[in-house]
Design a protein around this motif. Structure first.
Motif, short mmCIF file in Angstrom:
data_model
loop_
_atom_site.label_atom_id
_atom_site.label_comp_id
_atom_site.label_asym_id
_atom_site.label_seq_id
_atom_site.Cartn_x
_atom_site.Cartn_y
_atom_site.Cartn_z
N PRO A 1 -61.62 -20.41 172.86
CA PRO A 1 -61.57 -20.28 171.42
C PRO A 1 -60.74 -21.36 170.72
CG PRO A 1 -59.98 -18.80 172.37
CD PRO A 1 -60.67 -19.49 173.53
N PRO B 1 -57.29 -9.66 159.01
CA PRO B 1 -58.45 -9.54 158.12
C PRO B 1 -58.01 -9.77 156.67
CG PRO B 1 -58.34 -7.71 159.66
CD PRO B 1 -57.05 -8.45 159.78
N GLU C 1 -60.78 -14.62 164.45
CA GLU C 1 -61.37 -14.11 165.70
C GLU C 1 -60.95 -14.99 166.88
OE1 GLU C 1 -63.21 -11.36 166.17
OE2 GLU C 1 -63.61 -10.79 164.10
N ARG D 1 -63.04 -10.84 158.64
CA ARG D 1 -62.47 -11.41 159.86
C ARG D 1 -63.08 -12.80 160.05
NH1 ARG D 1 -60.10 -7.62 163.25
NH2 ARG D 1 -60.78 -8.72 165.12
N SER D 2 -62.34 -13.82 159.65
CA SER D 2 -62.86 -15.20 159.71
C SER D 2 -63.05 -15.62 161.16
CB SER D 2 -61.89 -16.16 159.02
OG SER D 2 -60.73 -16.32 159.79
N PRO D 3 -63.92 -16.61 161.39
CA PRO D 3 -64.08 -17.13 162.75
C PRO D 3 -62.76 -17.64 163.34
CG PRO D 3 -65.86 -17.92 161.36
CD PRO D 3 -64.88 -17.23 160.45
N GLU E 1 -57.27 -14.34 167.76
CA GLU E 1 -57.14 -13.10 168.55
C GLU E 1 -57.58 -13.32 169.99
OE1 GLU E 1 -59.17 -9.86 166.48
OE2 GLU E 1 -57.17 -9.06 166.07
N ALA E 2 -58.64 -14.10 170.18
CA ALA E 2 -59.12 -14.37 171.54
C ALA E 2 -58.16 -15.29 172.30
CB ALA E 2 -60.51 -14.99 171.49
#
Length: 175
Positions: free
Chosen positions: A8, A22, A34, A29-31, A37-38
């Motif tokens: 990511p 968010p 995301e 939840r923007s890319p 978080e990953a």
């Protein structure tokens, strides 16, 4: 242009803004969020890549890299914040909720170095530092009080205020 990074981290390196939760009323939840978080659970395995991002990524990507280095308690975290504290490039930052702030890498990093929070307001000078020139207008003490309140209570209350206001206006117009 940042070098190619694996996901990511590629999404973080090319991000145009920083979102740590968010955002908005719809909790978008923007890319980049995301990807952040990953990246959190695997960041420690990619410390060298994060250090490279601090040098080559977009301003938002550099901020994400610094946040990940700090979160994983890297020995390079403080050095990274000190490097970013000398970079005046603009970046937008959304801590989550309805607020998005425009700041600079330097201001954000100085806030982290000073007290662990993003530098969204002018800093109180440290011992031995010269205070910044302030207006002597009567409203300046009111503004200083508001800044102190926001620093203490966080911006989430502003988002809540706008949601309640919008709800009240919507309910009032449906009659």
């Amino acid at each position: 242009m940042p070098p190619p990074y694996p996901e990511p981290f590629a999404a973080l390196a090319s991000a145009d803004s920083v979102a740590l939760g968010p955002t908005g009323v719809a909790a978008y939840r923007s890319p980049a969020f995301e990807a952040y978080e990953a990246a959190v659970p695997i960041a420690a395995q990619h410390e060298a890549l994060l250090l490279d991002m601090v040098q080559h990524a977009t301003p938002a990507g550099r901020l994400y890299a610094a946040l990940l280095l700090q979160r994983m308690q890297s020995v390079h975290a403080r050095e990274t914040w000190e490097r970013l504290a000398r970079q005046d490039e603009p970046v937008s930052y959304a801590p989550g909720g309805c607020s998005i702030f425009g700041t600079t890498l330097a201001s954000f990093a100085r806030g982290i170095l000073r007290d662990g929070s993003p530098g969204l307001f002018p800093a109180t000078p440290a011992a031995g530092e010269e205070p910044a020139a302030r207006s002597t207008a009567p409203s300046s003490s009111r503004a200083a009080g508001l800044r102190a309140w926001f620093e203490q209570h966080g911006w989430k209350w502003i988002g809540l205020f706008w949601v309640i206001l919008a709800l009240m206006l919507w309910l009032g117009s449906s009659r």
